[in-house]
Design a protein around this motif. Structure first.
Motif, short mmCIF file in Angstrom:
data_model
loop_
_atom_site.label_atom_id
_atom_site.label_comp_id
_atom_site.label_asym_id
_atom_site.label_seq_id
_atom_site.Cartn_x
_atom_site.Cartn_y
_atom_site.Cartn_z
N ALA A 104 0.83 -1.21 0.00
CA ALA A 104 0.00 0.00 0.00
C ALA A 104 0.86 1.26 0.00
O ALA A 104 0.53 2.26 -0.67
N THR A 105 1.97 1.22 0.73
CA THR A 105 2.88 2.38 0.76
C THR A 105 3.49 2.62 -0.62
O THR A 105 3.53 3.76 -1.11
N LEU A 106 3.97 1.56 -1.25
CA LEU A 106 4.57 1.69 -2.58
C LEU A 106 3.52 2.08 -3.62
O LEU A 106 3.80 2.86 -4.54
N TYR A 107 2.33 1.55 -3.48
CA TYR A 107 1.25 1.91 -4.40
C TYR A 107 0.93 3.40 -4.31
O TYR A 107 0.72 4.07 -5.33
N ASP A 108 0.94 3.93 -3.09
CA ASP A 108 0.74 5.36 -2.91
C ASP A 108 1.84 6.17 -3.59
O ASP A 108 1.58 7.20 -4.22
N MET A 109 3.08 5.69 -3.49
CA MET A 109 4.19 6.37 -4.15
C MET A 109 4.05 6.31 -5.67
O MET A 109 4.33 7.29 -6.37
N LEU A 110 3.60 5.17 -6.19
CA LEU A 110 3.38 5.05 -7.63
C LEU A 110 2.31 6.03 -8.09
O LEU A 110 2.42 6.63 -9.17
N HIS A 111 1.29 6.20 -7.29
CA HIS A 111 0.23 7.16 -7.61
C HIS A 111 0.79 8.57 -7.69
O HIS A 111 0.51 9.31 -8.65
N ARG A 112 1.61 8.94 -6.72
CA ARG A 112 2.19 10.29 -6.72
C ARG A 112 3.20 10.47 -7.84
O ARG A 112 3.26 11.53 -8.47
N LEU A 113 3.99 9.43 -8.10
CA LEU A 113 4.96 9.50 -9.19
C LEU A 113 4.25 9.65 -10.54
O LEU A 113 4.69 10.42 -11.40
N GLY A 114 3.16 8.94 -10.74
CA GLY A 114 2.43 8.99 -12.01
C GLY A 114 1.75 10.31 -12.28
O GLY A 114 1.44 10.62 -13.44
N GLY A 115 1.49 11.09 -11.24
CA GLY A 115 0.93 12.41 -11.44
C GLY A 115 -0.56 12.41 -11.74
O GLY A 115 -1.20 11.36 -11.88
N PRO A 116 -1.13 13.60 -11.87
CA PRO A 116 -2.59 13.72 -12.05
C PRO A 116 -3.11 13.14 -13.35
O PRO A 116 -4.31 12.84 -13.45
N LYS A 117 -2.27 12.98 -14.34
CA LYS A 117 -2.71 12.39 -15.62
C LYS A 117 -2.63 10.87 -15.63
O LYS A 117 -2.98 10.23 -16.62
N GLY A 118 -2.15 10.31 -14.52
CA GLY A 118 -2.08 8.85 -14.43
C GLY A 118 -1.17 8.23 -15.46
O GLY A 118 -1.53 7.24 -16.11
N LYS A 119 0.04 8.77 -15.61
CA LYS A 119 0.96 8.22 -16.61
C LYS A 119 1.45 6.83 -16.21
O LYS A 119 1.94 6.08 -17.05
N ILE A 120 1.36 6.50 -14.93
CA ILE A 120 1.52 5.10 -14.52
C ILE A 120 0.09 4.56 -14.44
O ILE A 120 -0.62 4.78 -13.46
N GLY A 143 -8.48 4.71 -2.66
CA GLY A 143 -9.43 5.41 -3.51
C GLY A 143 -8.85 6.08 -4.75
O GLY A 143 -9.47 7.00 -5.30
N TYR A 144 -7.69 5.64 -5.21
CA TYR A 144 -7.05 6.30 -6.36
C TYR A 144 -7.60 5.75 -7.67
O TYR A 144 -7.84 4.55 -7.82
N GLU A 145 -7.76 6.64 -8.64
CA GLU A 145 -8.12 6.20 -9.98
C GLU A 145 -6.94 5.55 -10.68
O GLU A 145 -7.08 4.56 -11.39
N PHE A 146 -5.75 6.14 -10.45
CA PHE A 146 -4.52 5.62 -11.04
C PHE A 146 -3.51 5.32 -9.94
O PHE A 146 -3.42 6.07 -8.98
N PRO A 147 -2.74 4.27 -10.08
CA PRO A 147 -2.80 3.22 -11.09
C PRO A 147 -4.01 2.30 -10.85
O PRO A 147 -4.31 1.98 -9.71
N GLU A 148 -4.65 1.88 -11.95
CA GLU A 148 -5.75 0.93 -11.85
C GLU A 148 -5.21 -0.40 -11.36
O GLU A 148 -4.12 -0.84 -11.76
#
Length: 486
Positions: A104-120, A143-148
């Motif tokens: 969950a911690t890494l998933y949160d980081m992936l969400h932030r790294l991917g940015g608002p456009k969900g590039k990840i 509750g994040y839309e990205f990453p799916e």
């Protein structure tokens, strides 16, 4: 929605049939190139009795050969490209399992790294263990839309039950396509294997689940005798259900090559172009999954983008089976290089991820690993330090302080010289403007003399930050006090 919705223009790249005197022809109009194309291509499955193992290329007792026929296919960069992540699937096949909290911690980081456009765009998960399912729920709760969140299963009815139970909108299905796997592992014929795959794919479509077909070992597969015919059958299912079917090209052994004119099945560009063109699978449904056995994971992934694949599949720090997968952090930089923008991605999170792996997970990142290793932007040579003191751009790849929150640094050793010691003092003590110390400053000479003595007494290793700070406090107390070390 982040799911690719069915649109005729997406699933039919070449759907404008030309009418000649009322007769429907195989001439089609390509909306992207605005040219007519003759599409007389129909590749049928070659259900051969013995496996084709491409022994000319793969003799096993020799290094695999790269052959050329000089046939080049056009670059065809998709309108949109993105990244997906397999850290919690392929990445977990080569290390101790992550806990649900760590995921969950890494998933949160992936969400932030991917940015608002969900590039990840997506993360894939195993579905088999209770820990896998807890991790999925922990990530869903964010509750994040990205990453799916997507799953991965073997192509069996039993495994498919897990997909339905977990309510996955999309799931990867392992569909091994080389004769090494079909004949020697599954002990089936090509037709038997593909008929079984298609049955599971159709079951997914019946449930409204997007199937992502993982063409395992594609770089040893009979391209025109198996890969294209299989992709063509998937296209027929898309047409029937009016739903997308994705294809992930898995370079399972890292045999893919980026060279123009290389022969199939090793040509990355040829694979992407062939399925896109002959099976009419659009770019947004194509994904590349590379391994690094021959140091080509990054360049092959970039090549896949260049030749018509919208998605590249990666893992954090490249951690994966054997030599690993394509490092996600590398493809963030490749994206920025190709597009001229990060498109909202936050690369400073890459440094957070690296620190989490080392401090929380106990993973030792090789120090010279680009972007994440301890030494990737550290200089030790005195002549380099002298250049950096005059202009940081001379020896730094880009503004690493701004983009990665990793300022360029100088490590002191026997080769650092006065320039290296001066740079270390200015950087560590945050000395700027008139307070800045030059290599000709007497205080620099005092500290360098101490450094030289370490090595004249037989020392072989570099001098740590803590040792340098202690020496500064002892030899230059006023400067250390001014800088807050004392």
């Amino acid at each position: 929605s982040i799911n690719i919705k069915y649109h005729a223009k997406h699933l039919f790249l070449y759907d404008k049939q030309i009418q000649i005197e009322g007769v429907r022809t195989l001439i089609t109009y390509n909306d992207k190139t605005n040219l007519l194309e003759l599409r007389r291509y129909k590749y049928s499955l070659q259900d051969i009795p013995e496996p084709n193992l491409y022994r000319d290329n793969y003799s096993y007792d020799e290094v695999p050969k790269v052959t050329f026929n000089y046939r080049q296919v056009p670059m065809n960069v998709p309108e949109e490209i993105w990244l997906t992540d397999t850290t919690f699937r392929d990445g977990q096949q080569s290390r101790a399992p992550y806990t649900a909290k760590q995921i969950a911690t890494l998933y949160d980081m992936l969400h932030r790294l991917g940015g608002p456009k969900g590039k990840i765009r997506q993360c894939e998960f195993f579905l088999y263990s209770e820990n896998d399912r807890r991790a999925i729920e922990a990530c869903r709760e964010l509750g994040y839309e990205f990453p799916e969140i997507t799953g991965w299963i073997r192509a069996t009815k039993e495994d498919f039950k897990l997909v339905k139970e977990m309510g996955m909108p999309e799931c990867g299905i392992l569909v091994s396509c080389s004769d090494y796997h079909i004949f020697n592992k599954l002990h089936k014929t090509r037709k038997q294997a593909i008929d079984g795959y298609l049955e599971i794919v159709e079951a997914a479509l019946d449930m409204g689940i997007t199937p992502r077909c993982h063409f395992e070992d594609v770089t040893r597969a009979d391209f025109y005798g198996c890969v294209v015919p299989f992709a063509t059958e998937l296209k027929k299912l898309m047409d029937k259900y009016q739903l997308p079917v994705k294809i992930r090209f898995c370079d399972t052994m890292g045999y893919g090559v980026p060279y123009p004119g290389a022969t199939l099945p090793r040509s990355v560009g040829g694979i992407i172009y062939g399925v896109n063109h002959f099976a009419q699978i659009p770019s947004e449904l194509l994904e590349w999954h590379g391994h690094n056995d021959f140091y080509k994971a990054v360049v092959n992934s970039t090549t896949a983008w260049l030749y018509g694949c919208s998605s590249v599949n990666c893992s954090l720090l490249g951690i994966g089976e054997r030599t690993g997968n394509t490092p996600l952090e590398a493809m963030v930089m490749e994206y920025a290089s190709l597009r001229g923008t990060l498109d909202g991605m936050d690369p400073t999170v890459i440094t957070e991820i690296a620190e989490f792996y080392e401090k929380e997970l106990g993973y030792k990142i090789p120090p010279r690993t680009p972007f994440v290793g301890r030494d990737f932007n550290v200089t030790r040579a005195g002549i380099h330090a002298d250049g950096v003191a005059k202009d940081e751009e001379i020896y730094n790849i880009f503004n690493t302080a701004k983009l990665l929150n990793r300022p360029l640094s100088v490590e002191v050793n026997k080769n650092s010289g006065l320039a290296g010691v001066a740079y270390w003092l200015n950087q560590t003590l945050h000395l700027e403007g008139e307070s800045k110390i030059s290599k000709n400053d007497p205080r620099t000479a005092i500290l360098k003399e101490w450094v030289d003595k370490q090595y004249s007494d037989g020392r072989m290793t570099f001098i740590s930050e803590e040792e340098m700070e202690a020496a500064t406090c002892a030899l230059l107390p006023e400067l250390a006090k001014q800088a807050g070390l004392l």
